[in-house]
Each structure stands twice: as structure tokens, then as C-alpha cells.
Motif scaffolding. Structure first.
Motif, PDB file in Angstrom:
ATOM      1  N   TYR A 123      32.759   9.908  43.749  1.00 48.38           N
ATOM      2  CA  TYR A 123      31.489  10.589  43.508  1.00 48.38           C
ATOM      3  C   TYR A 123      30.524  10.280  44.630  1.00 48.38           C
ATOM      4  N   ILE A 124      30.050  11.328  45.278  1.00 48.76           N
ATOM      5  CA  ILE A 124      28.942  11.233  46.233  1.00 48.76           C
ATOM      6  C   ILE A 124      28.008  12.378  45.850  1.00 48.76           C
ATOM      7  N   GLU A 125      26.874  12.055  45.260  1.00 50.46           N
ATOM      8  CA  GLU A 125      25.973  13.070  44.734  1.00 50.46           C
ATOM      9  C   GLU A 125      25.642  14.133  45.778  1.00 50.46           C
ATOM     10  N   ASN A 126      25.649  15.377  45.339  1.00 52.09           N
ATOM     11  CA  ASN A 126      25.346  16.548  46.166  1.00 52.09           C
ATOM     12  C   ASN A 126      26.360  16.790  47.276  1.00 52.09           C
ATOM     13  N   GLU A 127      27.490  16.082  47.245  1.00 50.78           N
ATOM     14  CA  GLU A 127      28.472  16.227  48.314  1.00 50.78           C
ATOM     15  C   GLU A 127      29.914  16.326  47.810  1.00 50.78           C
ATOM     16  N   TYR A 128      30.324  15.405  46.938  1.00 51.65           N
ATOM     17  CA  TYR A 128      31.741  15.375  46.558  1.00 51.65           C
ATOM     18  C   TYR A 128      31.935  14.716  45.195  1.00 51.65           C
ATOM     19  N   VAL A 129      32.820  15.302  44.401  1.00 51.48           N
ATOM     20  CA  VAL A 129      33.240  14.671  43.157  1.00 51.48           C
ATOM     21  C   VAL A 129      34.708  15.000  42.935  1.00 51.48           C
ATOM     22  N   ALA A 130      35.463  14.005  42.450  1.00 47.46           N
ATOM     23  CA  ALA A 130      36.869  14.197  42.103  1.00 47.46           C
ATOM     24  C   ALA A 130      37.086  13.663  40.699  1.00 47.46           C
ATOM     25  N   GLY A 142      46.882  12.827  35.256  1.00 44.97           N
ATOM     26  CA  GLY A 142      46.675  12.276  36.594  1.00 44.97           C
ATOM     27  C   GLY A 142      46.324  13.334  37.621  1.00 44.97           C
ATOM     28  N   ALA A 143      46.329  14.603  37.219  1.00 44.68           N
ATOM     29  CA  ALA A 143      45.960  15.689  38.136  1.00 44.68           C
ATOM     30  C   ALA A 143      44.521  15.513  38.601  1.00 44.68           C
ATOM     31  N   ILE A 144      44.280  15.846  39.852  1.00 47.30           N
ATOM     32  CA  ILE A 144      42.949  15.726  40.447  1.00 47.30           C
ATOM     33  C   ILE A 144      42.332  17.109  40.605  1.00 47.30           C
ATOM     34  N   GLU A 145      41.053  17.199  40.260  1.00 47.44           N
ATOM     35  CA  GLU A 145      40.252  18.399  40.510  1.00 47.44           C
ATOM     36  C   GLU A 145      39.022  17.937  41.267  1.00 47.44           C
ATOM     37  N   SER A 146      38.786  18.509  42.445  1.00 45.60           N
ATOM     38  CA  SER A 146      37.676  18.031  43.275  1.00 45.60           C
ATOM     39  C   SER A 146      36.799  19.184  43.759  1.00 45.60           C
ATOM     40  N   TYR A 147      35.561  18.827  44.073  1.00 47.13           N
ATOM     41  CA  TYR A 147      34.556  19.768  44.576  1.00 47.13           C
ATOM     42  C   TYR A 147      33.852  19.111  45.754  1.00 47.13           C
ATOM     43  N   ARG A 148      33.838  19.813  46.911  1.00 46.94           N
ATOM     44  CA  ARG A 148      33.185  19.294  48.108  1.00 46.94           C
ATOM     45  C   ARG A 148      32.177  20.326  48.614  1.00 46.94           C
ATOM     46  N   LEU A 149      30.962  19.880  48.865  1.00 46.36           N
ATOM     47  CA  LEU A 149      29.908  20.724  49.417  1.00 46.36           C
ATOM     48  C   LEU A 149      29.642  20.299  50.858  1.00 46.36           C
ATOM     49  N   THR A 150      29.750  21.269  51.787  1.00 49.10           N
ATOM     50  CA  THR A 150      29.532  20.992  53.200  1.00 49.10           C
ATOM     51  C   THR A 150      28.476  21.948  53.735  1.00 49.10           C
ATOM     52  N   PRO A 151      27.287  21.414  54.084  1.00 50.52           N
ATOM     53  CA  PRO A 151      26.253  22.285  54.653  1.00 50.52           C
ATOM     54  C   PRO A 151      26.701  22.849  56.001  1.00 50.52           C
ATOM     55  N   ARG A 152      26.470  24.128  56.168  1.00 54.92           N
ATOM     56  CA  ARG A 152      26.725  24.842  57.420  1.00 54.92           C
ATOM     57  C   ARG A 152      25.423  25.500  57.825  1.00 54.92           C
ATOM     58  N   PHE A 153      25.425  26.173  58.967  1.00 58.45           N
ATOM     59  CA  PHE A 153      24.224  26.867  59.423  1.00 58.45           C
ATOM     60  C   PHE A 153      23.972  28.084  58.530  1.00 58.45           C
ATOM     61  N   GLY A 154      22.963  27.998  57.687  1.00 59.17           N
ATOM     62  CA  GLY A 154      22.571  29.119  56.849  1.00 59.17           C
ATOM     63  C   GLY A 154      23.275  29.219  55.501  1.00 59.17           C
ATOM     64  N   TYR A 155      24.214  28.344  55.206  1.00 55.11           N
ATOM     65  CA  TYR A 155      24.904  28.385  53.925  1.00 55.11           C
ATOM     66  C   TYR A 155      25.560  27.031  53.668  1.00 55.11           C
ATOM     67  N   THR A 156      26.103  26.871  52.482  1.00 55.37           N
ATOM     68  CA  THR A 156      26.871  25.680  52.111  1.00 55.37           C
ATOM     69  C   THR A 156      28.263  26.135  51.704  1.00 55.37           C
ATOM     70  N   LEU A 157      29.257  25.471  52.237  1.00 54.69           N
ATOM     71  CA  LEU A 157      30.640  25.772  51.876  1.00 54.69           C
ATOM     72  C   LEU A 157      31.039  24.909  50.695  1.00 54.69           C
ATOM     73  N   LEU A 158      31.491  25.562  49.620  1.00 55.58           N
ATOM     74  CA  LEU A 158      32.038  24.853  48.467  1.00 55.58           C
ATOM     75  C   LEU A 158      33.551  24.985  48.523  1.00 55.58           C
ATOM     76  N   GLU A 159      34.225  23.837  48.611  1.00 54.08           N
ATOM     77  CA  GLU A 159      35.684  23.797  48.589  1.00 54.08           C
ATOM     78  C   GLU A 159      36.092  23.075  47.318  1.00 54.08           C
ATOM     79  N   THR A 160      36.946  23.712  46.546  1.00 53.16           N
ATOM     80  CA  THR A 160      37.444  23.079  45.337  1.00 53.16           C
ATOM     81  C   THR A 160      38.959  23.036  45.393  1.00 53.16           C
ATOM     82  N   SER A 161      39.503  21.965  44.894  1.00 52.56           N
ATOM     83  CA  SER A 161      40.940  21.737  44.911  1.00 52.56           C
ATOM     84  C   SER A 161      41.353  21.300  43.516  1.00 52.56           C
ATOM     85  N   VAL A 162      42.488  21.838  43.045  1.00 53.42           N
ATOM     86  CA  VAL A 162      42.934  21.490  41.703  1.00 53.42           C
ATOM     87  C   VAL A 162      44.456  21.351  41.689  1.00 53.42           C
ATOM     88  N   ASP A 163      44.923  20.227  41.146  1.00 49.07           N
ATOM     89  CA  ASP A 163      46.360  20.037  40.917  1.00 49.07           C
ATOM     90  C   ASP A 163      46.703  20.743  39.622  1.00 49.07           C
TER      91      ASP A 163
END
Length: 145
Positions: free
Chosen positions: A67-74, A98-119
């Protein structure tokens, strides 16, 4: 188990997206494609136990692995909930426990990229492909409004 990845560009800050992802009022809104009436029980912080629930008392229980607030959670999904009770692991649940589900927020120029991964198991791949894209589109709509 297979890992699926979904991503979406959202014209909003990481903080706003995070609030929409995990807010008690907003979570049920963007997750409707998966199941009407879903909600989270528990607070999201490192090591916390949470439950992803449907209004009928079914769902799954999980642990916050990272957990990193506003950035990443698994989340590490552990087992199922039936009639509002955490069930012991059985043969079917052990296939995905044991499956992992994660969400990562990456600020870019003019937007934020949300990447989610799920087992996920083979049986759930189509379900994930059918429901994650519209759920993320709803999240985007809410964040950009």
C-alpha cells in the motif's frame, strides 16, 4: 492461474482517482459491471483485512499486501464469504487463494495512467475481460466529471 492487465488514461489527479477507487460511496458505483450492490468492508492500509462484498452476503476476503496511498495497492485474495461469513478454504477456493489484484496510478503529462493487474483462473478470464473495461470506463467518467 493467469495474470490479466488492464489500463486506462484518466484526466484527473491520482488523488481524485484514488478516492473514487476506494471511497465507500464511489466504489459501488464503478464496480457495478462486476456485481450490482458491491461494497468494501474494512479500511485499506498495509496488512489490513478487507472484504469485497455483494449485498446478498457473498464475496471474498482479502489482505492488503502492499500500500502506497494515491499510488499503489495490492490485495491478496484469500477466500470466499458466504452468508456474510468467511468460509474455510476448500478444494475450489484453493485454486485461486493467494491471487493478487493490484492498482497502480502513474501521473503523466495531462493525465494519470491507471494500471490494474489481476490473477485469475481460466474459468474467470472471460468474466474479467467482459467486466473490467466497462468498470474502468465508469471510473474514468466519474473522475473526469
Amino acid at each position: 492461474m493467469k495474470t490479466l492487465t488492464f489500463e486506462i488514461a484518466i484526466r484527473a489527479s491520482a488523488e481524485k482517482i484514488w478516492q473514487q477507487l476506494w471511497g465507500k460511496e464511489s466504489y459501488p458505483q464503478w464496480t457495478k459491471p462486476f456485481c450490482e450492490g458491491t461494497y468494501i468492508e474494512g479500511d485499506i492500509f498495509p496488512g489490513a483485512k478487507v472484504r469485497f462484498m455483494a449485498s446478498n452476503g457473498e464475496g471474498m476476503y482479502s489482505q492488503v499486501d502492499q500500500y502506497i496511498e494515491n499510488e499503489y495497492v495490492a490485495f491478496r485474495h484469500l477466500g470466499v464469504v458466504i452468508d456474510f461469513h468467511n468460509e474455510p478454504l476448500d478444494e475450489e477456493t484453493l485454486k485461486w487463494s493467494g491471487a493478487i489484484e493490484s492498482y497502480r496510478l502513474t501521473p503523466r503529462f495531462g493525465y494519470t495512467l491507471l494500471e490494474t493487474s489481476v490473477d485469475t483462473t481460466e474459468e474467470m478470464i472471460d468474466h474479467m475481460h467482459q467486466n473490467f473495461p466497462p468498470a474502468l470506463e465508469e471510473l474514468k467518467r466519474r473522475c473526469e466529471a
